[in-house]
Design a protein around this motif. Sequence first.
Motif, mmCIF file in Angstrom:
data_model
loop_
_atom_site.group_PDB
_atom_site.id
_atom_site.type_symbol
_atom_site.label_atom_id
_atom_site.label_comp_id
_atom_site.label_asym_id
_atom_site.label_seq_id
_atom_site.Cartn_x
_atom_site.Cartn_y
_atom_site.Cartn_z
ATOM 1 N N PHE A 224 105.981 20.623 69.501
ATOM 2 C CA PHE A 224 104.592 20.387 69.877
ATOM 3 C C PHE A 224 104.207 21.157 71.146
ATOM 4 C CE2 PHE A 224 105.337 16.898 67.009
ATOM 5 C CZ PHE A 224 104.130 16.810 66.329
ATOM 6 N N ALA A 225 105.187 21.568 71.928
ATOM 7 C CA ALA A 225 104.892 22.388 73.118
ATOM 8 C C ALA A 225 104.883 23.854 72.708
ATOM 9 C CB ALA A 225 105.914 22.115 74.211
ATOM 10 N N GLY A 283 103.973 24.021 66.461
ATOM 11 C CA GLY A 283 103.601 24.695 67.704
ATOM 12 C C GLY A 283 102.852 25.991 67.459
ATOM 13 N N ARG A 284 103.268 26.733 66.465
ATOM 14 C CA ARG A 284 102.612 28.017 66.173
ATOM 15 C C ARG A 284 101.199 27.795 65.631
ATOM 16 N NH1 ARG A 284 102.417 31.505 61.989
ATOM 17 N NH2 ARG A 284 103.622 30.131 60.644
ATOM 18 N N SER A 285 101.032 26.770 64.788
ATOM 19 C CA SER A 285 99.689 26.503 64.258
ATOM 20 C C SER A 285 98.747 26.021 65.359
ATOM 21 C CB SER A 285 99.767 25.464 63.135
ATOM 22 O OG SER A 285 100.193 24.222 63.647
ATOM 23 N N GLY A 290 93.622 29.774 63.987
ATOM 24 C CA GLY A 290 92.738 30.544 63.101
ATOM 25 C C GLY A 290 91.324 29.996 63.130
ATOM 26 N N THR A 291 90.734 29.818 61.951
ATOM 27 C CA THR A 291 89.356 29.322 61.873
ATOM 28 C C THR A 291 89.281 27.795 61.973
ATOM 29 O OG1 THR A 291 89.529 29.277 59.460
ATOM 30 C CG2 THR A 291 88.612 31.276 60.463
ATOM 31 N N ARG A 292 90.422 27.138 61.960
ATOM 32 C CA ARG A 292 90.440 25.680 62.042
ATOM 33 C C ARG A 292 90.437 25.234 63.503
ATOM 34 N NH1 ARG A 292 96.017 25.077 59.112
ATOM 35 N NH2 ARG A 292 96.354 26.706 60.668
ATOM 36 N N SER A 293 90.093 23.959 63.719
ATOM 37 C CA SER A 293 90.260 23.412 65.059
ATOM 38 C C SER A 293 91.749 23.154 65.305
ATOM 39 C CB SER A 293 89.471 22.106 65.197
ATOM 40 O OG SER A 293 90.041 21.105 64.368
ATOM 41 N N ILE A 294 92.110 23.020 66.577
ATOM 42 C CA ILE A 294 93.529 22.787 66.896
ATOM 43 C C ILE A 294 94.015 21.492 66.270
ATOM 44 C CG2 ILE A 294 95.126 22.322 68.786
ATOM 45 C CD1 ILE A 294 93.553 24.211 70.515
ATOM 46 N N GLU A 296 92.866 20.017 63.517
ATOM 47 C CA GLU A 296 93.028 20.197 62.070
ATOM 48 C C GLU A 296 94.298 20.981 61.763
ATOM 49 O OE1 GLU A 296 88.310 20.297 60.708
ATOM 50 O OE2 GLU A 296 89.439 22.155 61.003
ATOM 51 N N ALA A 297 94.533 22.042 62.538
ATOM 52 C CA ALA A 297 95.728 22.853 62.307
ATOM 53 C C ALA A 297 97.002 22.048 62.540
ATOM 54 C CB ALA A 297 95.698 24.076 63.223
ATOM 55 N N ALA A 298 97.010 21.262 63.626
ATOM 56 C CA ALA A 298 98.191 20.444 63.931
ATOM 57 C C ALA A 298 98.404 19.373 62.868
ATOM 58 C CB ALA A 298 98.035 19.808 65.309
ATOM 59 N N SER A 299 97.313 18.790 62.368
ATOM 60 C CA SER A 299 97.430 17.757 61.345
ATOM 61 C C SER A 299 97.986 18.323 60.044
ATOM 62 C CB SER A 299 96.055 17.124 61.105
ATOM 63 O OG SER A 299 96.111 16.201 60.047
ATOM 64 N N GLU A 300 97.465 19.473 59.638
ATOM 65 C CA GLU A 300 97.927 20.078 58.384
ATOM 66 C C GLU A 300 99.388 20.510 58.469
ATOM 67 O OE1 GLU A 300 96.895 24.059 55.780
ATOM 68 O OE2 GLU A 300 95.333 23.140 56.989
ATOM 69 N N SER A 301 99.746 21.191 59.536
ATOM 70 C CA SER A 301 101.133 21.638 59.689
ATOM 71 C C SER A 301 102.064 20.449 59.922
ATOM 72 C CB SER A 301 101.240 22.622 60.850
ATOM 73 O OG SER A 301 100.810 22.016 62.056
ATOM 74 N N GLY A 302 101.542 19.391 60.567
ATOM 75 C CA GLY A 302 102.364 18.206 60.796
ATOM 76 C C GLY A 302 102.759 17.514 59.506
ATOM 77 N N ARG A 303 101.823 17.427 58.559
ATOM 78 C CA ARG A 303 102.148 16.810 57.267
ATOM 79 C C ARG A 303 103.206 17.634 56.532
ATOM 80 N NH1 ARG A 303 96.511 15.969 57.139
ATOM 81 N NH2 ARG A 303 96.222 17.856 55.898
ATOM 82 N N ARG A 304 103.058 18.950 56.569
ATOM 83 C CA ARG A 304 104.031 19.815 55.892
ATOM 84 C C ARG A 304 105.410 19.711 56.561
ATOM 85 N NH1 ARG A 304 101.372 24.368 56.612
ATOM 86 N NH2 ARG A 304 99.999 23.935 54.858
#
Length: 363
Positions: A224-225, A283-285, A290-294, A296-304
Amino acid sequence: MSTAVPATKGVKDRIGSWFGRGDIAAPTDIESAALRSDRFRLEREADWRRLEDIVVAMEKGGVRKIDDEELLALPTLYRTAASSLSVARETSLDAATLKYLESLVQRAWFQVYGPRKGLFGWLREFFLGGWSRAVREIWLDVCIALFVMTAGAVVGWLLVAQNNDWYYRLVPGDLADTRVPGASREVLAETIEVENSTGGLSVFAAYLFSNNAGVCILAFALGFAFGIPSLLLLIHNMAMLGAMVWLFANAGLGWEFGAWLSVHGTTEIFGILLAGAAGLHIGRSMAFPGTRSILEAASESGRRSAVVMVGVVLMMVVAAFLEAFPRQLVETMESRYIIGGAFLTFWLAYFFLYRPNRPLEDG
């Protein structure tokens, strides 16, 4: 006489009101609100009761106990109740009606839109495609983590080869034990020999699982850092491994140590690789959303990444079993390599060759 009575009564009423006695009329607003709440409830209560009956039947026995007519009416009744709840909140109806509607809408939501997949269904989808798909979706992070781990092992080897003091800085004393620079070949060979019995190995397996799972979870959590601590942790662990490989290779036991390590290492190191990659993925997401908010990006990558981590914990269970039993009991170098190679082949085939179709509900 006729005019004195009202005057006396007016005085009594005034005095009674000073001491809280006498008739107290309900405010007009409260009466109006009560009437409005009663009328609102009476007009819609029949639909609420019908929806409640359907929900109760489904909670007890599923959709098989519901006839077709009730089943078709369920979405409409749910939307009616949800609309009633919205109106009740806006108009501040009585608390009992509001509480009843909130509970009813919540229960109906789970029946209409809630997940239909049970634990066994989830496990089936997880093992038959979900896990391997999640790993492939973070392939770039896996490649970065693999590069960093390889570099860490090489750096550890080179540092110790240049100066033996680095060994003591990279390898903790409780892990090194007698495996230190200057130890004889016989002493080093003793540390990778087989055990005479299985006594105590189950406790040893539990300890190994706890230790390895802790390393993996830490590598994931530090992602996450922006992933940097995860990469540093991978470098440190692999530098320690590189130092130990140098130690045994320098004593002429490189192949023997490789065989001893491969039994569980191909699973354990693979799991640590995936854990670090999962943390790095989050962390990379966050760093490059990209075009997402931070968020949204963290939530999507977190689920994966969470799906990957569930599998990593299972890999740690397998690694602990292999480390506690086959590694301690299998004697020949060839057999150890066969076990380690078989598991490495299995993991590679499962993650990168096994590609079942995606379930329809996942899109």
